[in-house]
Design a protein around this motif. Structure first.
Motif, PDB file in Angstrom:
ATOM      1  N   VAL A 288       6.490 -11.896  -1.642  1.00 49.83           N
ATOM      2  CA  VAL A 288       5.063 -11.729  -1.340  1.00 49.83           C
ATOM      3  C   VAL A 288       4.252 -12.871  -1.962  1.00 49.83           C
TER       4      VAL A 288
ATOM      5  N   ASN B   5      -0.549  -4.734   4.032  1.00 45.27           N
ATOM      6  CA  ASN B   5       0.797  -4.240   3.747  1.00 45.27           C
ATOM      7  C   ASN B   5       1.754  -4.876   4.741  1.00 45.27           C
ATOM      8  N   ARG B   6       2.993  -5.094   4.319  1.00 47.13           N
ATOM      9  CA  ARG B   6       3.973  -5.735   5.205  1.00 47.13           C
ATOM     10  C   ARG B   6       4.020  -5.033   6.558  1.00 47.13           C
ATOM     11  N   SER B   7       4.214  -3.720   6.536  1.00 48.34           N
ATOM     12  CA  SER B   7       4.188  -2.981   7.797  1.00 48.34           C
ATOM     13  C   SER B   7       2.784  -2.406   7.979  1.00 48.34           C
TER      14      SER B   7
ATOM     15  N   ARG C 283       0.958   1.507   7.039  1.00 48.62           N
ATOM     16  CA  ARG C 283       0.365   1.978   5.776  1.00 48.62           C
ATOM     17  C   ARG C 283      -1.113   1.611   5.691  1.00 48.62           C
TER      18      ARG C 283
ATOM     19  N   LEU D 163       0.822  -1.220   0.000  1.00 50.65           N
ATOM     20  CA  LEU D 163       0.000   0.000   0.000  1.00 50.65           C
ATOM     21  C   LEU D 163       0.852   1.264   0.000  1.00 50.65           C
ATOM     22  N   ALA D 164       1.979   1.217  -0.743  1.00 51.48           N
ATOM     23  CA  ALA D 164       2.710   2.466  -1.000  1.00 51.48           C
ATOM     24  C   ALA D 164       1.849   3.251  -1.994  1.00 51.48           C
ATOM     25  N   VAL D 165       2.406   4.252  -2.600  1.00 43.52           N
ATOM     26  CA  VAL D 165       1.569   5.182  -3.373  1.00 43.52           C
ATOM     27  C   VAL D 165       0.706   4.495  -4.440  1.00 43.52           C
ATOM     28  N   MET D 166       1.287   3.549  -5.184  1.00 44.79           N
ATOM     29  CA  MET D 166       0.522   2.919  -6.273  1.00 44.79           C
ATOM     30  C   MET D 166      -0.591   2.014  -5.736  1.00 44.79           C
TER      31      MET D 166
ATOM     32  N   GLY E 283       1.154   6.349 -13.602  1.00 44.83           N
ATOM     33  CA  GLY E 283       1.718   6.858 -12.357  1.00 44.83           C
ATOM     34  C   GLY E 283       0.678   6.883 -11.255  1.00 44.83           C
TER      35      GLY E 283
ATOM     36  N   VAL F  77       0.504  -1.545 -15.506  1.00 44.46           N
ATOM     37  CA  VAL F  77      -0.351  -0.426 -15.097  1.00 44.46           C
ATOM     38  C   VAL F  77       0.407   0.837 -15.445  1.00 44.46           C
TER      39      VAL F  77
ATOM     40  N   VAL G  30       3.999  -4.285  -4.997  1.00 45.36           N
ATOM     41  CA  VAL G  30       5.227  -4.006  -4.257  1.00 45.36           C
ATOM     42  C   VAL G  30       6.393  -3.866  -5.236  1.00 45.36           C
ATOM     43  N   GLN G  31       7.560  -3.581  -4.696  1.00 43.01           N
ATOM     44  CA  GLN G  31       8.742  -3.444  -5.549  1.00 43.01           C
ATOM     45  C   GLN G  31       8.933  -4.680  -6.418  1.00 43.01           C
TER      46      GLN G  31
ATOM     47  N   GLY H 172       2.866  -4.646 -10.367  1.00 43.67           N
ATOM     48  CA  GLY H 172       4.106  -3.860 -10.352  1.00 43.67           C
ATOM     49  C   GLY H 172       4.797  -3.924 -11.703  1.00 43.67           C
ATOM     50  N   ASN H 173       5.932  -3.249 -11.784  1.00 42.90           N
ATOM     51  CA  ASN H 173       6.655  -3.189 -13.057  1.00 42.90           C
ATOM     52  C   ASN H 173       7.605  -4.367 -13.215  1.00 42.90           C
TER      53      ASN H 173
ATOM     54  N   PRO I  62      11.244  -8.672  -3.807  1.00 43.48           N
ATOM     55  CA  PRO I  62      10.071  -8.437  -2.961  1.00 43.48           C
ATOM     56  C   PRO I  62       8.793  -9.069  -3.531  1.00 43.48           C
TER      57      PRO I  62
HETATM   58  P1  NDP Z   1       7.482   0.845  -4.124  1.00 45.33           P
HETATM   59  O1  NDP Z   1       7.999   0.302  -5.376  1.00 45.33           O
HETATM   60  O2  NDP Z   1       8.235   1.945  -3.451  1.00 45.33           O
HETATM   61  O3  NDP Z   1       7.293  -0.359  -3.075  1.00 45.33           O
HETATM   62  C1  NDP Z   1       6.928  -0.131  -1.743  1.00 45.33           C
HETATM   63  C2  NDP Z   1       5.981  -1.214  -1.271  1.00 45.33           C
HETATM   64  O4  NDP Z   1       6.596  -2.489  -1.400  1.00 45.33           O
HETATM   65  C3  NDP Z   1       5.615  -1.035   0.178  1.00 45.33           C
HETATM   66  O5  NDP Z   1       4.269  -1.393   0.352  1.00 45.33           O
HETATM   67  C4  NDP Z   1       6.545  -2.030   0.853  1.00 45.33           C
HETATM   68  O6  NDP Z   1       6.082  -2.460   2.108  1.00 45.33           O
HETATM   69  C5  NDP Z   1       6.512  -3.155  -0.135  1.00 45.33           C
HETATM   70  N1  NDP Z   1       7.612  -4.093   0.011  1.00 45.33           N
HETATM   71  C6  NDP Z   1       8.902  -3.892  -0.346  1.00 45.33           C
HETATM   72  N2  NDP Z   1       9.638  -4.996  -0.094  1.00 45.33           N
HETATM   73  C7  NDP Z   1       8.786  -5.919   0.413  1.00 45.33           C
HETATM   74  C8  NDP Z   1       8.923  -7.256   0.871  1.00 45.33           C
HETATM   75  N3  NDP Z   1      10.109  -7.886   0.812  1.00 45.33           N
HETATM   76  N4  NDP Z   1       7.824  -7.886   1.334  1.00 45.33           N
HETATM   77  C9  NDP Z   1       6.643  -7.270   1.377  1.00 45.33           C
HETATM   78  N5  NDP Z   1       6.438  -6.018   0.959  1.00 45.33           N
HETATM   79  C10 NDP Z   1       7.494  -5.346   0.491  1.00 45.33           C
HETATM   80  O7  NDP Z   1       5.953   1.307  -4.284  1.00 45.33           O
HETATM   81  P2  NDP Z   1       5.204   2.060  -5.484  1.00 45.33           P
HETATM   82  O8  NDP Z   1       3.823   2.214  -4.993  1.00 45.33           O
HETATM   83  O9  NDP Z   1       5.949   3.251  -5.964  1.00 45.33           O
HETATM   84  O10 NDP Z   1       5.235   1.008  -6.687  1.00 45.33           O
HETATM   85  C11 NDP Z   1       4.690  -0.278  -6.566  1.00 45.33           C
HETATM   86  C12 NDP Z   1       4.924  -1.040  -7.856  1.00 45.33           C
HETATM   87  O11 NDP Z   1       4.275  -0.364  -8.913  1.00 45.33           O
HETATM   88  C13 NDP Z   1       6.385  -1.169  -8.280  1.00 45.33           C
HETATM   89  O12 NDP Z   1       6.593  -2.416  -8.890  1.00 45.33           O
HETATM   90  C14 NDP Z   1       6.551  -0.058  -9.294  1.00 45.33           C
HETATM   91  O13 NDP Z   1       7.587  -0.315 -10.214  1.00 45.33           O
HETATM   92  C15 NDP Z   1       5.186  -0.095  -9.967  1.00 45.33           C
HETATM   93  N6  NDP Z   1       4.768   1.132 -10.630  1.00 45.33           N
HETATM   94  C16 NDP Z   1       5.013   2.334 -10.069  1.00 45.33           C
HETATM   95  C17 NDP Z   1       4.615   3.499 -10.708  1.00 45.33           C
HETATM   96  C18 NDP Z   1       4.865   4.804 -10.066  1.00 45.33           C
HETATM   97  O14 NDP Z   1       4.557   5.829 -10.702  1.00 45.33           O
HETATM   98  N7  NDP Z   1       5.368   4.855  -8.839  1.00 45.33           N
HETATM   99  C19 NDP Z   1       3.909   3.475 -11.989  1.00 45.33           C
HETATM  100  C20 NDP Z   1       3.610   2.152 -12.451  1.00 45.33           C
HETATM  101  C21 NDP Z   1       4.053   1.040 -11.795  1.00 45.33           C
HETATM  102  P3  NDP Z   1       6.474  -1.627   3.441  1.00 45.33           P
HETATM  103  O15 NDP Z   1       5.488  -0.523   3.520  1.00 45.33           O
HETATM  104  O16 NDP Z   1       6.299  -2.612   4.534  1.00 45.33           O
HETATM  105  O17 NDP Z   1       7.870  -1.156   3.282  1.00 45.33           O
END
Ligand code: NDP
Length: 476
Positions: free
Chosen positions: A83, A32-34, A37, A10-13, A130, A127, A74-75, A101-102, A79
């Motif tokens: 998951v 979400n892992r932590s 969020r 549940l990061a931004v995307m 952004g 997806v 997630v990344q 994710g990407n 990661p």
């Molecule tokens: P991030 O890529 O920054 O990833 C963060 C998230 O991943 C957090 O929820 C984090 O959990 C989780 N995470 C990381 N490592 C692990 C793990 N080992 N186990 C469980 N959870 C983990 O987030 P974004 O929202 O920016 O992007 C998500 C995906 O979407 C990525 O693949 C990205 O490439 C893709 N994407 C992003 C775009 C963008 O504009 N940002 C556009 C299109 C695709 P925690 O909170 O616990 O750290």
């Protein structure tokens, strides 16, 4: 009540995708892992729809209707594997894991095959758009089985961007097809951005326009056939004056960064043997811009005098650049669609190219009016070998070629680098050539390595005995 879909990561995307789903009336399980969020999302946006927060993997899985649909956001890389491994053992046959994710499509193929063995559907999904797109309507490119799309498709179509009432989401093809198409989308995005940047450089360097004047030119172009999100934001960026009073483009370091999807596109283009020179030049142009020590060492190398254009040449220059940009853009898209065709052949995907162009019309970064013409071209001939020969494009590019050539000549004369324009024209001239000097290359290969050659007048493969005076030919 159970959730029709769940989002983990549940990061931004992920957050925005979950909100988008909830805003469309779907009950969404959250994980979400932590935990923070998840809590923050519910606190801040809980009133936007029905959310079921879950603080363990088991709780998350229990919150879902069957077949369960879990979106992982997630990344990419390790990661995502972690998951998947966390959830797969908790799921039952027929459940669906979506990776939004990407991911690299090769990873998606590997994961799909492994999960299929375990009776689970795995849907690698591109997806684009952004964080803003994820919230308000992205372009969505799901791969995976047709069967998984039956339950997932309606949800994704619901939250995708809409253009003329059509959802910007369609089932792309089996296993990694969705991530492959997303990858090529990003490659085309690199090419598009590079071509626009070259247009700006030419307007400024050859015609002496100020950044604000170039912004006006792009705004005008945005009312015509080049109408697109990237042209629109280009005008905005060029108009922007920084707090220091200088144009924004003059205070930003001229080193373009990249996250890697353009590089993937080129690597796969090389593997498949598809000439995607426009995308490759765009990736290399970013690399060159970022090569600081190299550029510093080369500063001061002689170039031509930068005599600005005058008279009639100046008057028509902006129009000429528009034509060059349009023609080069057609080439970049033609190459990108050829790469999708090649991927489909290599991996056995049944991809509707017209539908791909159609779902890129909204939500994603390369959204553009122009894509309607691509859909129309493939509707007319689904087996079209290249967009360059499709009716509308053929005429437009042929009409543009004088301007295209003249703009590149000007750039060469003035020493303004136009790798994107130049490679596009070279590709066009290469494709349409009756004979290419590749015949000579074959001769060289045969000379030093006895690699053999084929003849235009006889079947078979031949080798010339170059070391003998008689240069006899042996054939097979
Ligand atoms: P991030 O890529 O920054 O990833 C963060 C998230 O991943 C957090 O929820 C984090 O959990 C989780 N995470 C990381 N490592 C692990 C793990 N080992 N186990 C469980 N959870 C983990 O987030 P974004 O929202 O920016 O992007 C998500 C995906 O979407 C990525 O693949 C990205 O490439 C893709 N994407 C992003 C775009 C963008 O504009 N940002 C556009 C299109 C695709 P925690 O909170 O616990 O750290």
């Amino acid at each position: 009540k159970k959730a029709s879909i769940g989002v983990t990561g549940l990061a931004v995307m992920g957050r925005n995708l979950a909100r988008n789903l909830a805003r469309h009336g779907h009950t969404v399980a959250l994980h979400n892992r932590s935990e923070a969020r998840t809590r923050t999302l519910v606190e801040q946006f809980g009133d936007e729809g029905d959310f079921i927060p879950a603080y363990s993997a088991q709780e998350f899985v229990n919150a879902l209707e069957r077949p369960r649909q879990i979106v992982i956001m997630v990344q990419a890389g390790g990661p995502t594997d972690a998951v998947i491994e966390e959830f797969a053992p908790l799921l039952e046959p027929g459940d669906v894991i979506v990776d939004a994710g990407n991911a690299h499509f090769a990873d998606t193929r590997r994961r799909e095959a492994a999960l299929r063995e375990r009776g689970l559907h795995f849907v690698g999904t591109g997806v684009s758009g952004g964080e803003e797109g994820a919230l308000n309507g992205p372009s969505i490119m799901p791969g995976g089985s047709k069967e998984s799309y039956e339950s997932l498709g309606p949800l994704f179509e619901d939250i995708s961007a809409k253009v003329d009432g059509d959802p910007c989401c369609t089932h792309i093809g089996a296993d990694g097809a969705g991530h492959f198409v997303k990858m090529v989308h990003n490659g085309i995005e690199y090419a598009d951005m590079q071509l626009i940047a070259e247009s700006f450089d030419l307007l400024r360097g050859a015609a002496g326009y100020s950044p604000a004047e170039t912004a006006d030119v792009f705004s005008t172009w945005n009312t015509g056939r080049l109408e697109s999100y990237l042209i629109e934001i280009t005008a905005e960026v060029l108009k922007h004056v920084d707090g220091s009073g200088k144009p924004f483009v003059d205070i930003v370091e001229d080193a373009a960064e990249q996250k890697g999807t353009g590089r993937w596109t080129v690597q796969i283009g090389l593997d498949l043997g598809v000439p995607i020179s426009g995308i490759a030049e765009a990736v290399f142009a970013r690399s060159l811009s970022g090569s600081k020590p190299l550029r510093a060492a080369a500063r001061g190398l002689a170039g031509p005098a930068r005599t600005p254009l005058k008279g009639a040449a100046l008057e028509t220059f902006a129009d000429d650049v528009e034509q060059a940009l349009y023609a080069s853009k057609v080439v970049a898209y033609a190459q990108g669609f050829n790469q999708i065709q090649a991927g489909a052949t290599e991996y056995g995907w049944d991809i509707d190219l017209g539908a791909v162009a159609s779902i890129w019309r909204g939500g994603c970064i390369i959204r553009a009016k122009f894509l309607n013409d691509i859909t129309a071209a493939y509707a007319e001939d689904p087996a079209l070998p290249t967009l360059l020969t499709a009716g509308a494009f053929r005429k437009a590019v042929e009409d543009a070629q004088d301007s295209w050539r003249s703009v590149i000549s000007t750039a060469v004369q003035l020493g303004i680098p136009t790798p994107g324009f130049s490679t596009a024209l070279a590709y066009y001239d290469g494709l349409r050539a009756d004979r290419l000097p590749a015949a000579l290359v074959q001769g060289q290969r045969d000379f030093f390595g006895a690699h053999t050659y084929r003849r235009v007048d006889r079947e078979g493969s031949f080798h010339t005995l170059w070391a003998t005076d008689s240069r006899d030919e042996v054939g097979a």
